[in-house]
Design a protein around this motif. Structure first.
Motif, short mmCIF file in Angstrom:
data_model
loop_
_atom_site.label_atom_id
_atom_site.label_comp_id
_atom_site.label_asym_id
_atom_site.label_seq_id
_atom_site.Cartn_x
_atom_site.Cartn_y
_atom_site.Cartn_z
N ASP A 36 9.41 -17.02 24.67
CA ASP A 36 9.94 -15.97 23.57
C ASP A 36 9.91 -16.35 22.33
O ASP A 36 9.44 -16.65 21.18
CB ASP A 36 10.19 -14.93 24.01
N ASN A 37 10.84 -17.19 22.01
CA ASN A 37 11.85 -18.25 21.47
C ASN A 37 10.41 -18.77 20.25
O ASN A 37 10.74 -19.23 19.17
CB ASN A 37 13.28 -19.01 21.78
N LEU A 38 9.83 -19.51 21.09
CA LEU A 38 8.51 -20.34 20.29
C LEU A 38 7.25 -20.36 19.62
O LEU A 38 7.79 -20.15 19.01
CB LEU A 38 7.87 -21.50 21.35
N ILE A 39 6.96 -18.48 20.32
CA ILE A 39 6.61 -17.86 19.77
C ILE A 39 7.49 -17.57 18.51
O ILE A 39 6.33 -17.26 17.40
CB ILE A 39 6.22 -16.23 21.26
N VAL A 40 8.34 -16.86 18.64
CA VAL A 40 8.55 -16.22 16.74
C VAL A 40 8.87 -17.68 16.37
O VAL A 40 8.06 -16.35 14.97
CB VAL A 40 10.63 -15.20 17.83
N GLU A 41 9.55 -18.56 16.51
CA GLU A 41 9.10 -19.42 15.64
C GLU A 41 8.13 -20.01 14.84
O GLU A 41 8.13 -19.79 13.80
CB GLU A 41 10.78 -20.48 16.21
N LYS A 42 6.80 -19.71 16.36
CA LYS A 42 5.34 -20.41 15.40
C LYS A 42 4.93 -19.06 14.55
O LYS A 42 4.81 -19.77 13.33
CB LYS A 42 4.88 -20.37 16.71
N ALA A 43 5.99 -18.22 14.57
CA ALA A 43 4.99 -16.87 13.64
C ALA A 43 5.78 -16.32 13.00
O ALA A 43 5.45 -16.01 11.86
CB ALA A 43 5.71 -15.25 14.68
N GLY A 44 7.28 -16.46 12.88
CA GLY A 44 8.11 -16.64 11.69
C GLY A 44 8.76 -14.85 11.46
O GLY A 44 8.92 -14.33 10.25
N MET A 45 8.43 -14.37 12.58
CA MET A 45 8.44 -12.83 12.92
C MET A 45 9.12 -12.80 14.62
O MET A 45 9.05 -13.46 15.47
CB MET A 45 7.63 -12.24 12.58
N SER A 46 9.69 -11.58 14.16
CA SER A 46 10.11 -11.37 15.63
C SER A 46 8.93 -11.08 16.70
O SER A 46 7.64 -10.65 16.08
CB SER A 46 11.49 -10.00 16.21
N ILE A 47 8.99 -11.03 18.49
CA ILE A 47 8.41 -9.86 18.74
C ILE A 47 7.58 -8.94 18.43
O ILE A 47 6.30 -8.26 18.32
CB ILE A 47 8.33 -10.33 20.06
N SER A 48 8.76 -8.21 18.53
CA SER A 48 7.84 -6.55 17.39
C SER A 48 7.23 -6.79 16.74
O SER A 48 6.56 -5.86 16.61
CB SER A 48 9.11 -5.78 17.73
N GLU A 49 7.97 -7.31 15.65
CA GLU A 49 6.91 -7.14 14.47
C GLU A 49 5.62 -7.51 14.80
O GLU A 49 4.80 -7.34 13.20
CB GLU A 49 7.63 -8.47 13.44
N ILE A 50 5.56 -8.61 15.33
CA ILE A 50 3.83 -9.44 15.67
C ILE A 50 3.27 -7.86 16.25
O ILE A 50 2.42 -8.84 15.89
CB ILE A 50 4.07 -11.22 16.73
N PHE A 51 3.67 -7.26 17.54
CA PHE A 51 2.81 -6.45 17.94
C PHE A 51 2.70 -5.31 16.74
O PHE A 51 2.03 -5.13 15.93
CB PHE A 51 3.61 -5.86 18.91
N GLU A 52 3.98 -5.71 15.57
CA GLU A 52 3.68 -3.95 15.32
C GLU A 52 2.74 -4.53 13.74
O GLU A 52 0.99 -3.96 13.53
CB GLU A 52 4.69 -3.98 14.05
N LYS A 53 2.36 -5.55 13.26
CA LYS A 53 1.57 -6.46 12.04
C LYS A 53 0.91 -6.93 12.76
O LYS A 53 -0.54 -6.79 11.92
CB LYS A 53 2.71 -7.27 11.49
N LYS A 54 0.79 -7.52 13.53
CA LYS A 54 -0.74 -8.45 13.63
C LYS A 54 -1.01 -8.00 15.25
O LYS A 54 -2.36 -8.15 15.82
CB LYS A 54 -0.48 -10.10 13.55
N GLY A 55 -0.48 -7.11 16.23
CA GLY A 55 -1.30 -6.47 17.72
C GLY A 55 -1.02 -7.49 18.68
O GLY A 55 -0.76 -7.88 18.70
#
Length: 170
Positions: A36-55
């Protein structure tokens, strides 16, 4: 003791994968990687933000790519995201080449830990019944893990000792 295989922790959100994985890595003097930390790092946003903005589909694709790449490393301790092991490609790789530990707790404990957590997009604003349904569905897949650790009545220290003992015997 098999020092080539990685130790991979899986289970529901809130099951302790990150905290237990980190403690085990320190005891075994191995690097710890939290997917999860690697995903946040790679995306440059929190997991909640990824779900909200990118799905969720975007998140799951990124999770698959990062997890499969990470699993190529050797001698590391890895904490998957709650849904990582649900992915067939990730699960197949883990079961074939790594030690997998399902950190399991009673539904009531997990619901209490994850209910209304803004960090957990699948659980936020979900009813207890909906969370229990996610737990039930994922648990059917988590049962494929090589080792099941029942965490209900154990302290973190006891869980870590149990995992290290299993690891050393294999």
């Amino acid at each position: 003791m098999n020092l080539i295989k990685n130790l991979v922790f899986l289970g529901m959100m809130g099951s302790g994968k990150s905290s237990i994985g980190n403690l085990v890595s320190k005891k075994l003097d191995l690097p710890f990687i939290d997917i999860d930390n690697l995903i946040v790092e790679k995306a440059g946003m929190s997991i909640s933000e990824i779900f909200e903005k990118k799905g969720e589909v975007y998140f799951r694709n990124l999770e698959e790519k990062i997890t499969l790449k990470t699993l190529k490393k050797i001698k590391v301790v890895i904490s998957l995201g709650g849904g990582g092991f649900i992915n067939a490609k990730i699960r197949k790789e883990i079961l074939a080449n790594h030690f997998s530990f399902w950190l399991n707790s009673d539904e009531s404990i997990l619901v209490k830990r994850i209910k209304d957590s803004k960090k957990r997009p699948l659980a936020f604003n979900s009813t207890d019944r909906e969370i229990r349904e996610i737990i039930k569905n994922r648990s059917k897949i988590y049962t494929n893990a090589q080792f099941k650790i029942n965490c209900n009545k154990l302290t973190k220290t006891e869980i870590v000792k149990k995992i290290i003992k299993i690891y050393e015997l294999n």
